[in-house]
Enzyme design. Structure first.
Site, PDB file in Angstrom:
ATOM      1  N   SER A   1      26.342  21.322   1.578  1.00 11.36           N
ATOM      2  CA  SER A   1      27.447  20.813   2.261  1.00 11.36           C
ATOM      3  C   SER A   1      27.621  22.025   3.515  1.00 11.36           C
ATOM      4  CB  SER A   1      28.723  20.498   1.752  1.00 11.36           C
ATOM      5  OG  SER A   1      29.112  21.447   0.980  1.00 11.36           O
ATOM      6  N   ALA A   2      27.755  23.330   2.936  1.00 13.57           N
ATOM      7  CA  ALA A   2      27.498  24.323   3.964  1.00 13.57           C
ATOM      8  C   ALA A   2      26.276  24.893   4.565  1.00 13.57           C
ATOM      9  CB  ALA A   2      28.268  25.568   3.109  1.00 13.57           C
TER      10      ALA A   2
ATOM     11  N   ALA B   1      -2.885   6.651   9.100  1.00 15.33           N
ATOM     12  CA  ALA B   1      -1.996   5.558   9.725  1.00 15.33           C
ATOM     13  C   ALA B   1      -0.511   5.844   9.698  1.00 15.33           C
ATOM     14  CB  ALA B   1      -2.402   4.242   9.598  1.00 15.33           C
TER      15      ALA B   1
ATOM     16  N   ASP C   1      19.890  13.579  17.109  1.00 17.13           N
ATOM     17  CA  ASP C   1      19.983  13.605  15.571  1.00 17.13           C
ATOM     18  C   ASP C   1      21.092  12.705  15.322  1.00 17.13           C
ATOM     19  OD1 ASP C   1      19.310  14.239  13.026  1.00 17.13           O
ATOM     20  OD2 ASP C   1      19.986  16.201  13.186  1.00 17.13           O
TER      21      ASP C   1
ATOM     22  N   HIS D   1       0.901  -1.148  -0.111  1.00 15.83           N
ATOM     23  CA  HIS D   1      -0.078  -0.005  -0.164  1.00 15.83           C
ATOM     24  C   HIS D   1       0.871   1.386  -0.095  1.00 15.83           C
ATOM     25  CE1 HIS D   1      -3.519   2.626   1.296  1.00 15.83           C
ATOM     26  NE2 HIS D   1      -2.528   3.039   2.014  1.00 15.83           N
TER      27      HIS D   1
END
Length: 520
Positions: free
Chosen positions: A333-334, A130, A437, A105
């Site tokens: 990247s910066a 959901a 993180d 799904h």
């Protein structure tokens, strides 16, 4: 060679829907289940599906060519509903003497989004009742970069709506009421690439502010969370296309936030036609058709439904690896998802930038909170023996720190470095610090050693759950970016156990967290 039309049947939860799809959509018919009150009742929904499935399919097939295959939603979803659809699909495939195709799904939402947008290699935000997931294709599968840790955003919104006596479905009604509201602070829960909505919904239910203000703030907070983790995925993968799919994708404010974020990142953004956003038979039929072209068909005896069928379990045989996918270049990247980093005279200045998609008050609050917390926790982690930059100066939105001249861990993954990373995270967790993180972009490798940076989502906690979530974030990133993820995870675990006394308990919790995401 012309394939011919494929019949698709969707019935994972609310909506019983069928469609016939050839080179384009031929016909789509839907008959959603509508509870008298409250949320979805699986048995009632299944009874509804059983009562209408024959008439829906007859209407789709009437006056149209006989299908060359029958596709059905094999999962994830509610078991009773899936079994109704699976039984009908098997009977039709045998009756027509055509192949049977079991469709995931979630993957179907992604594929119909790719069809509608014309995008080749997008990041996908899948926001439905959901499910809340950020996905992308890598090495033969759709990888889940981030997802909800508790409930889907649509279910979260509906729970709040029911608590206020609003009609079902709650999303459109809340969107209407929110147009006259003002912002009030509500909990904002982002954990790396993942997010959680339960605390937000509880606070919204208990808020004493006018209903229009709570509806407005619920949307602003929940959608900003979704946009933030989606931007992280774009930054992490280097992909430059974004598609929004799922029923919640119909919300104009969510579309506006994502469009704004993509504009600031020079990324392309697309939302399919509304008929393709919610659960629908067209996405099953279309995905079944591309699967048929690649030979992905099911023997009837192997067509059992799977209520916990994850997108990353599907072997995607109908796609080729996009060029450059091994490198995953980060064009920013910066400039990552949250900040600009400038280097000068051996120092790195991390400047948190304002996000146009966020409400200004929420934006200012997050920038100030994350800047203060990051500086404090970098220093505490360093005291615990974790290699982090030395802090030199702090302002409201900027941290000036030592410049670590290294490369991102994601660019040089190896078992040796992951074992070293495990030892470092073990020290961090033993000091009751949770990073929040732990992606491979937030570890730098310098002189063969790993350094930990970007503590913007960090906090202090002795809770097993919080530390399990921390590791879950890292494991998700490894699974979504490396073909050797199992080897790398084992190396991390070995190092982690050396430094963290509660390692086994935390790792068991990480596995529990993974299982929670199977269907929420």
């Amino acid at each position: 060679m012309k394939i011919g039309p494929v019949l698709g049947i969707e019935g994972t939860a609310w909506n019983l829907s069928a469609a016939l799809f050839d080179d384009d959509l031929i016909k789509l018919v839907s008959h959603p289940y509508k509870p008298v009150q409250g949320g979805i009742h699986p048995r009632e929904a299944a009874q509804h599906h059983a009562s209408v499935i024959t008439s829906v399919i007859e209407e789709v097939l009437k006056g149209n060519p006989t299908p060359v295959a029958v596709a059905f939603s094999q999962g994830p979803g509610l078991g009773p509903c899936l079994r109704i659809v699976g039984t009908a699909a098997r009977a039709l495939a045998l009756s027509f003497d055509v192949p049977l195709i079991g469709v995931n799904h979630c993957v179907a939402h992604v594929e119909i989004g790719r069809f509608a947008s014309g995008f080749d290699d997008p990041v996908v935000l899948y926001a439905s009742g959901a499910n809340t997931q950020v996905l992308g294709y890598l090495q033969g599968r759709y990888r889940i970069f981030g997802e909800t840790l508790d409930i889907g955003i649509g279910n979260a919104i509906d729970k709040f709506a029911r608590s206020k006596g609003l009609p079902h479905p709650g999303g459109p009604e809340i969107e209407r009421i929110a147009k006259n509201g003002s912002y009030i602070p509500l909990p904002y829960t982002v954990k790396g690439m993942d997010l959680a909505f339960s605390g937000l919904v509880s606070a919204a239910k208990d808020a004493s502010a006018p209903l229009e203000d709570v509806c407005y703030s619920l949307q602003e907070t929940a959608f900003a969370m979704c946009t933030e983790v989606t931007e992280r995925a774009l930054s992490q993968t280097g992909k430059e296309q974004l598609i929004l799919v799922g029923g919640v994708g119909m919300n104009k404010r969510l579309q506006e936030m994502l469009s704004c974020m993509c504009e600031d990142r020079d990324a392309a953004f697309s939302v399919p036609n509304p008929q393709y956003l919610g659960d629908n038979g067209a996405m099953i039929a279309y995905t079944g058709r591309v699967m048929l072209e690649s030979g992905s068909v099911l023997p009837v005896e192997e067509s059992r439904v799977n209520p916990s069928y994850r997108a990353d379990q599907v072997l995607v045989t109908w796609r080729e690896e996009p060029s450059g996918s091994e490198r995953h270049p980060d064009a920013y990247s910066a400039r990552g998802a949250e900040a600009i980093v400038r280097f000068c005279d051996g120092a790195a200045s991390k400047i948190r930038v304002s996000k146009r998609y966020r409400h200004p008050e929420l934006d200012r609050r997050l920038i100030a909170e994350r800047t203060r917390a990051e500086a404090r926790l970098i220093a505490e982690a360093r005291k615990a023996g974790v290699r982090t930059p030395i802090i030199r100066e702090i302002t409201q939105d900027t941290i000036i720190m030592e410049h670590i001249d290294g490369v991102k861990l994601k660019e040089c993954l190896s078992p040796e470095l992951l074992e070293e990373t495990g030892r470092m995270v073990g020290k961090l967790h033993a000091a009751q610090i949770v990073h929040g993180d732990l992606t491979t972009c937030n570890f730098l490798v310098h002189d063969g050693k790993t350094w930990l940076i970007d503590f913007g989502l960090a906090g202090t906690s002795s809770d097993i759950e919080h530390r399990g979530v921390d590791i879950h974030v890292l494991f998700q990133v490894l699974e979504s970016t490396s073909k050797d993820s199992d080897i790398l995870k084992e190396a991390f675990i070995q190092g982690y156990r050396e430094k963290m006394p509660l390692a086994d308990e935390i790792l068991n919790r990480e596995h529990e967290i993974e299982l929670r995401g199977r269907y929420l």
